[in-house]
Design a protein around this motif. Structure first.
Motif, PDB file in Angstrom:
ATOM      1  N   SER A 189     -10.198  -4.757  -2.816  1.00 53.81           N
ATOM      2  CA  SER A 189      -9.139  -4.048  -3.947  1.00 53.81           C
ATOM      3  C   SER A 189      -9.061  -2.602  -3.520  1.00 53.81           C
ATOM      4  O   SER A 189      -9.803  -1.968  -2.860  1.00 53.81           O
ATOM      5  N   GLU A 249      -9.739   3.237 -13.400  1.00 53.56           N
ATOM      6  CA  GLU A 249     -10.693   2.555 -12.413  1.00 53.56           C
ATOM      7  C   GLU A 249     -11.782   2.113 -13.360  1.00 53.56           C
ATOM      8  O   GLU A 249     -12.829   2.229 -12.944  1.00 53.56           O
ATOM      9  N   GLU A 302      -2.789  11.396  -4.725  1.00 49.47           N
ATOM     10  CA  GLU A 302      -2.237  10.051  -4.805  1.00 49.47           C
ATOM     11  C   GLU A 302      -0.842  10.089  -4.307  1.00 49.47           C
ATOM     12  O   GLU A 302      -0.129  10.813  -4.786  1.00 49.47           O
ATOM     13  N   ASN A 316       1.813   7.001  -9.198  1.00 49.37           N
ATOM     14  CA  ASN A 316       1.949   5.814 -10.064  1.00 49.37           C
ATOM     15  C   ASN A 316       2.693   6.606 -11.540  1.00 49.37           C
ATOM     16  O   ASN A 316       3.876   6.267 -11.891  1.00 49.37           O
ATOM     17  N   ASP A 330      -5.490   8.415  -2.132  1.00 54.14           N
ATOM     18  CA  ASP A 330      -5.401   7.051  -3.013  1.00 54.14           C
ATOM     19  C   ASP A 330      -4.019   6.695  -2.310  1.00 54.14           C
ATOM     20  O   ASP A 330      -2.604   7.016  -3.091  1.00 54.14           O
ATOM     21  N   ALA A 384      -2.303   3.949  -2.567  1.00 50.43           N
ATOM     22  CA  ALA A 384      -1.886   2.423  -2.968  1.00 50.43           C
ATOM     23  C   ALA A 384      -0.404   2.084  -2.529  1.00 50.43           C
ATOM     24  O   ALA A 384       0.075   0.971  -2.274  1.00 50.43           O
ATOM     25  N   ARG A 385       0.451   3.237  -2.686  1.00 48.57           N
ATOM     26  CA  ARG A 385       1.746   3.035  -2.271  1.00 48.57           C
ATOM     27  C   ARG A 385       2.049   4.200  -1.189  1.00 48.57           C
ATOM     28  O   ARG A 385       3.222   4.726  -1.259  1.00 48.57           O
ATOM     29  N   CYS A 403      -3.252   0.251   0.124  1.00 49.41           N
ATOM     30  CA  CYS A 403      -3.216  -1.070  -0.217  1.00 49.41           C
ATOM     31  C   CYS A 403      -2.262  -1.950   0.208  1.00 49.41           C
ATOM     32  O   CYS A 403      -1.113  -1.553   0.456  1.00 49.41           O
ATOM     33  N   SER A 446      -1.729  -5.215  -1.127  1.00 44.30           N
ATOM     34  CA  SER A 446      -1.098  -6.032  -2.257  1.00 44.30           C
ATOM     35  C   SER A 446      -0.235  -5.373  -3.168  1.00 44.30           C
ATOM     36  O   SER A 446       0.011  -6.022  -4.105  1.00 44.30           O
ATOM     37  N   LYS A 447       0.217  -4.265  -2.806  1.00 43.29           N
ATOM     38  CA  LYS A 447       1.168  -3.653  -3.546  1.00 43.29           C
ATOM     39  C   LYS A 447       2.738  -3.723  -3.022  1.00 43.29           C
ATOM     40  O   LYS A 447       2.773  -5.252  -2.599  1.00 43.29           O
ATOM     41  N   SER A 477      -7.319  -4.069   0.427  1.00 48.23           N
ATOM     42  CA  SER A 477      -6.904  -2.573   0.728  1.00 48.23           C
ATOM     43  C   SER A 477      -7.876  -2.383   1.759  1.00 48.23           C
ATOM     44  O   SER A 477      -8.742  -2.753   2.104  1.00 48.23           O
TER      45      SER A 477
HETATM   46  C1  LIG Z   1      -2.765  -0.470  -7.706  1.00 48.20           C
HETATM   47  C2  LIG Z   1      -3.315   1.001  -7.389  1.00 48.20           C
HETATM   48  C3  LIG Z   1      -4.642   1.007  -7.096  1.00 48.20           C
HETATM   49  C4  LIG Z   1      -5.592   0.006  -6.482  1.00 48.20           C
HETATM   50  O1  LIG Z   1      -5.604  -1.079  -7.490  1.00 48.20           O
HETATM   51  P1  LIG Z   1      -6.385  -2.519  -7.313  1.00 48.20           P
HETATM   52  O2  LIG Z   1      -5.543  -3.360  -8.236  1.00 48.20           O
HETATM   53  O3  LIG Z   1      -7.779  -2.382  -7.658  1.00 48.20           O
HETATM   54  O4  LIG Z   1      -6.167  -3.012  -5.911  1.00 48.20           O
HETATM   55  C5  LIG Z   1      -5.180   2.323  -6.799  1.00 48.20           C
HETATM   56  N1  LIG Z   1      -4.230   3.202  -6.873  1.00 48.20           N
HETATM   57  C6  LIG Z   1      -3.019   3.357  -7.503  1.00 48.20           C
HETATM   58  C7  LIG Z   1      -2.397   4.534  -7.710  1.00 48.20           C
HETATM   59  C8  LIG Z   1      -2.597   1.945  -7.784  1.00 48.20           C
HETATM   60  O5  LIG Z   1      -1.129   1.980  -8.431  1.00 48.20           O
END
Ligand SMILES: *Cc1c(COP(=O)(O)O)cnc(C)c1O
Length: 340
Positions: free
Chosen positions: A60, A91, A138, A142, A171, A173-174, A199, A201-202, A210
């Motif tokens: 993850s 988290e 980040e 988000n 981070d 993720a995106r 990531c 999985s996004k 990840s």
């Molecule tokens: C989704 C996300 C993560 C990681 O989430 P997991 O569900 O643990 O894979 C980390 N940072 C951001 C900004 C996210 O949107």
């Protein structure tokens, strides 16, 4: 029955037939022995894309972030991040639990910190304070409604970190949404960040996973932390194959998600129940309702039309577009938004 339009998150996507075929066909081995060729290929491929030395596949994005924070800090030290950061908000308090570190919270703009804000939060060498070790960005943000840092902005924060011997984590993720929207070159990220969490999985649409990136020593230590957290997986190549497929096929199409998010924003701005929308920059639409609906009632009303959305604070709603949102689903959603 009308199919469900799920705008809660870009994590809800399901693998396509082509991705499943790639997964079924993957050669695998035991990745705790570092013998899974598909995991090794995914790690090397992702590292090369970002100009980093090595990678580590994890279950993850929470785990990749938490491992990075653990590797960059010691107990009684401090991490600087924006107050809306996923590492702080979402988290589960993991920074305190896993790393015993403190957090200095910056009130940035849409999740983005300026170099001046980062510099102002670095602790002086004084026994009263936890020494600052790490800065975490980040991209995209988000809770900032998908706002993104450009490479120039990252470079300026990296310069502050280098002057003060601080590590810089991303981070991501995106991160591909940020790269597609900014046009920046992923390989340049390796010049500025000490570690990057990517990531799969996004928006990239894999079921799981990840990748954490960094230099060889950092990844070697991170592999130990992953083991200690229980994140060492065996024939994980089946999952890594989905990641390779996504990196090859699902990056440039993120533009479509951004376009759909823009169309949702335009529709929302024409209604009489929306007070404001955070200007859409990528695939996230965060908006504030006026008194006509409260957030729970609004989510319910959408639900009756087979549309799912996330409540995101008092009167706040979040839509996220992704590869399982079809043109028909978008049209349906826009028609419903206009009819309320
Ligand atoms: C989704 C996300 C993560 C990681 O989430 P997991 O569900 O643990 O894979 C980390 N940072 C951001 C900004 C996210 O949107």
């Amino acid at each position: 029955m009308q199919s469900i339009t799920d705008l809660r998150s870009d994590t809800v996507t399901k693998p396509t037939q082509a991705m499943l075929q790639a997964m079924f066909a993957a050669p695998v081995g035991d990745d705790v022995y570092e013998e899974d060729p598909t995991v090794n290929a995914l790690e090397a491929k992702t590292a090369a894309m970002f100009g980093m030395e090595a990678g580590l596949f994890c279950p993850s994005g929470t785990m990749t972030n938490q491992i990075a924070i653990k590797a960059h800090t010691q107990p009684l030290t401090e991490v600087i991040c924006d107050i809306t950061s996923h590492i702080y908000q979402y988290e589960g308090g993991g920074i305190m639990f896993n790393s015993g570190a403190s957090v200095a919270l910056v009130h940035g703009e849409r999740g983005k910190m300026t170099p001046e804000q980062v510099a102002a939060h670095i602790r002086p060498d004084n026994i009263h304070y936890p020494p600052t070790k790490l800065v975490s960005l980040e991209n995209t943000c988000n809770k900032g409604g998908g706002a993104f840092y450009t490479l120039d902005e990252i470079a300026a924060i990296s310069a502050v970190c280098k002057e003060n011997s601080l590590a810089l984590h991303l981070d991501g993720a995106r991160v591909f949404n940020a790269l597609v929207a900014s046009g920046d070159d992923a390989r340049q990220y390796g010049l500025y960040f000490d570690s990057i969490s990517v990531c799969l999985s996004k928006g990239l649409g894999t079921p799981v996973g990840s990748v954490l990136l960094g230099n060889r020593d950092f990844i070697k230590y991170s592999r130990r932390v992953r083991k200690a957290l229980g994140g060492g997986m065996r024939q994980a190549g089946y999952l890594a194959a989905a990641g390779i497929y996504a990196l090859d096929n699902n990056i440039s199409r993120l533009e479509e998600d951004h376009h759909k998010a823009k169309l949702l924003e335009e529709a929302l701005l024409q209604t009489n129940y929306v007070e404001s929308v955070l200007p859409v920059q990528t695939n996230i639409v965060i908006f504030k309702l006026n008194h006509k609906y409260n957030d729970a009632a609004f989510i319910n009303t959408l639900g009756e039309q087979n549309i799912k959305a996330s409540a995101f604070g008092p009167q706040m709603i979040r839509f996220v577009t992704h590869l399982d949102v079809t043109d028909e689903m978008l049209d349906h959603t826009i028609n419903v938004l206009k009819s309320l």
